[in-house]
Write an enzyme that holds these catalytic residues in place. Structure first.
Site, short mmCIF file in Angstrom:
data_model
loop_
_atom_site.label_atom_id
_atom_site.label_comp_id
_atom_site.label_asym_id
_atom_site.label_seq_id
_atom_site.Cartn_x
_atom_site.Cartn_y
_atom_site.Cartn_z
N SER A 22 -27.86 -39.70 -3.72
CA SER A 22 -26.72 -39.38 -2.86
C SER A 22 -25.43 -39.65 -3.62
O SER A 22 -24.35 -39.57 -3.04
CB SER A 22 -26.79 -40.25 -1.60
OG SER A 22 -26.82 -41.61 -1.98
N ASN A 23 -25.55 -39.99 -4.91
CA ASN A 23 -24.38 -40.36 -5.70
C ASN A 23 -23.89 -39.15 -6.51
O ASN A 23 -24.54 -38.72 -7.46
CB ASN A 23 -24.78 -41.53 -6.62
CG ASN A 23 -23.61 -42.08 -7.40
OD1 ASN A 23 -22.78 -41.32 -7.89
ND2 ASN A 23 -23.55 -43.39 -7.52
N GLY A 25 -21.42 -38.89 -8.52
CA GLY A 25 -21.07 -39.23 -9.91
C GLY A 25 -22.29 -39.09 -10.81
O GLY A 25 -22.20 -38.55 -11.92
N ASP A 79 -32.20 -45.45 -10.75
CA ASP A 79 -31.68 -46.72 -10.26
C ASP A 79 -30.96 -47.39 -11.42
O ASP A 79 -31.52 -47.50 -12.51
CB ASP A 79 -32.78 -47.61 -9.70
CG ASP A 79 -32.20 -48.61 -8.71
OD1 ASP A 79 -31.40 -48.19 -7.84
OD2 ASP A 79 -32.49 -49.82 -8.81
N GLY A 156 -17.89 -45.50 -10.03
CA GLY A 156 -18.37 -46.88 -9.95
C GLY A 156 -17.56 -47.84 -10.81
O GLY A 156 -16.33 -47.90 -10.74
N ASP A 158 -16.92 -47.82 -13.94
CA ASP A 158 -16.37 -47.27 -15.19
C ASP A 158 -14.97 -47.77 -15.55
O ASP A 158 -14.70 -48.01 -16.73
CB ASP A 158 -16.40 -45.73 -15.16
CG ASP A 158 -17.80 -45.19 -15.38
OD1 ASP A 158 -18.70 -45.97 -15.74
OD2 ASP A 158 -18.00 -43.98 -15.17
N ARG A 184 -27.24 -43.97 -18.91
CA ARG A 184 -27.84 -42.79 -18.27
C ARG A 184 -28.12 -41.71 -19.31
O ARG A 184 -29.16 -41.05 -19.27
CB ARG A 184 -26.92 -42.26 -17.16
CG ARG A 184 -27.48 -41.06 -16.39
CD ARG A 184 -26.79 -40.84 -15.05
NE ARG A 184 -26.95 -42.00 -14.20
CZ ARG A 184 -26.00 -42.93 -14.01
NH1 ARG A 184 -24.81 -42.80 -14.58
NH2 ARG A 184 -26.22 -43.98 -13.25
P1 ITT Z 1 -28.66 -43.31 -5.27
O1 ITT Z 1 -29.55 -44.53 -5.08
O2 ITT Z 1 -28.59 -42.42 -4.07
O3 ITT Z 1 -29.01 -42.57 -6.55
P2 ITT Z 1 -26.59 -45.31 -5.60
O4 ITT Z 1 -25.13 -45.25 -5.86
O5 ITT Z 1 -27.06 -46.11 -4.40
O6 ITT Z 1 -27.15 -43.81 -5.52
P3 ITT Z 1 -27.84 -47.22 -7.34
O7 ITT Z 1 -28.60 -47.90 -6.25
O8 ITT Z 1 -28.54 -46.96 -8.63
O9 ITT Z 1 -27.28 -45.81 -6.90
O10 ITT Z 1 -26.50 -48.04 -7.53
C1 ITT Z 1 -26.03 -48.38 -8.76
C2 ITT Z 1 -24.55 -48.61 -8.70
O11 ITT Z 1 -24.19 -48.99 -10.03
C3 ITT Z 1 -23.74 -47.36 -8.39
O12 ITT Z 1 -23.47 -47.21 -7.00
C4 ITT Z 1 -22.46 -47.60 -9.21
O13 ITT Z 1 -21.54 -48.42 -8.49
C5 ITT Z 1 -22.97 -48.41 -10.40
N1 ITT Z 1 -23.23 -47.52 -11.54
C6 ITT Z 1 -24.41 -46.95 -11.91
N2 ITT Z 1 -24.24 -46.18 -12.99
C7 ITT Z 1 -22.94 -46.25 -13.31
C8 ITT Z 1 -22.14 -45.66 -14.30
O14 ITT Z 1 -22.64 -44.81 -15.19
N3 ITT Z 1 -20.84 -45.97 -14.32
C9 ITT Z 1 -20.31 -46.81 -13.41
N4 ITT Z 1 -20.98 -47.40 -12.43
C10 ITT Z 1 -22.29 -47.11 -12.37
#
Ligand code: ITT
Length: 197
Positions: A22-23, A25, A79, A156, A158, A184
């Site tokens: 749901s993200n 980004g 994740d 997030g 960044d 990633r």
């Molecule tokens: P989904 O589970 O729906 O994929 P989510 O945002 O809940 O989306 P996560 O549980 O993996 O995803 O949360 C990880 C958090 O870490 C995310 O919400 C960001 O705030 C942070 N994050 C992950 N990757 C990042 C990146 O490349 N740059 C900055 N922040 C990041």
């Protein structure tokens, strides 16, 4: 031109790859990283339970098993989180929760006066193949947390993260630059190699 296991050739962007997130980004980055591959990400924002676990791998294992009974494969989940040395790896699997509750300014407040600002971003991608096989691909990117927000790009954490060897935050780097060194990007390239095998 890429080839599948039978030797058949694929052109760029010719194979749909279902990504459960749901993200937005993350999806933007999936699109950019997959651009030169045969795969084109198709977002499915069905939500799945993210268990309270100490490792991203456990969260991904549970997510794959839960989704396997509910949606058709193949699909990929992501994740990820930031592991701060000074806090013995916290927030880690709680990275999103901390972002949603205290936000980046709250994180920086907790880091006031802290000298050791090293941390590591980790990304664990989970793949459920068409035949029901589970695979995980891990990428890491180490760096430091600065004490202000800088840059408009990315998402997030960044704006507060400077990767090792750079003097700009992930949010100040061009997206191709971030993807070439990010957690990633590294995990995705392992996934692409696996899919192309
Ligand atoms: P989904 O589970 O729906 O994929 P989510 O945002 O809940 O989306 P996560 O549980 O993996 O995803 O949360 C990880 C958090 O870490 C995310 O919400 C960001 O705030 C942070 N994050 C992950 N990757 C990042 C990146 O490349 N740059 C900055 N922040 C990041």
């Amino acid at each position: 031109m890429a080839k599948d296991v039978t030797g058949k050739e694929f052109s760029k962007g010719s194979v749909d790859l279902q990504i459960i997130t749901s993200n937005n980004g993350k999806i933007r980055e999936f699109k950019e990283i997959l651009r030169e591959s045969p795969y084109v990400p198709v977002q499915n924002n069905v939500s799945y339970p993210e268990i309270q676990a100490s490792s991203l791998e456990d969260v991904v294992d549970f997510g794959l098993t839960w989704l396997q009974e509910r949606i058709s494969s193949p699909f990929v989940i992501d994740d990820s989180g930031v592991f701060i040395d000074h806090f013995n790896g916290f927030p880690g699997t709680y990275t999103r929760y901390i972002y949603d509750t205290i936000g980046l300014k709250g994180v920086l407040r907790q880091m006031e006066g802290v000298d050791d600002r090293e941390c590591t971003f980790r990304c664990v991608l989970g793949l459920l193949t068409e035949s029901g096989e589970k695979q995980k691909f891990v990428g890491e990117c180490s760096g430091t947390l600065i004490n202000e927000l800088r840059g408009e790009g990315g998402f997030g954490y960044d704006p507060i993260f400077i990767p090792d060897g750079f003097d700009k935050t992930f949010a100040e780097l061009a997206s191709e630059e971030k993807n070439s060194i990010s957690h990633r990007g590294k995990a995705m390239r392992k996934l692409i190699d696996f899919l192309l095998q």
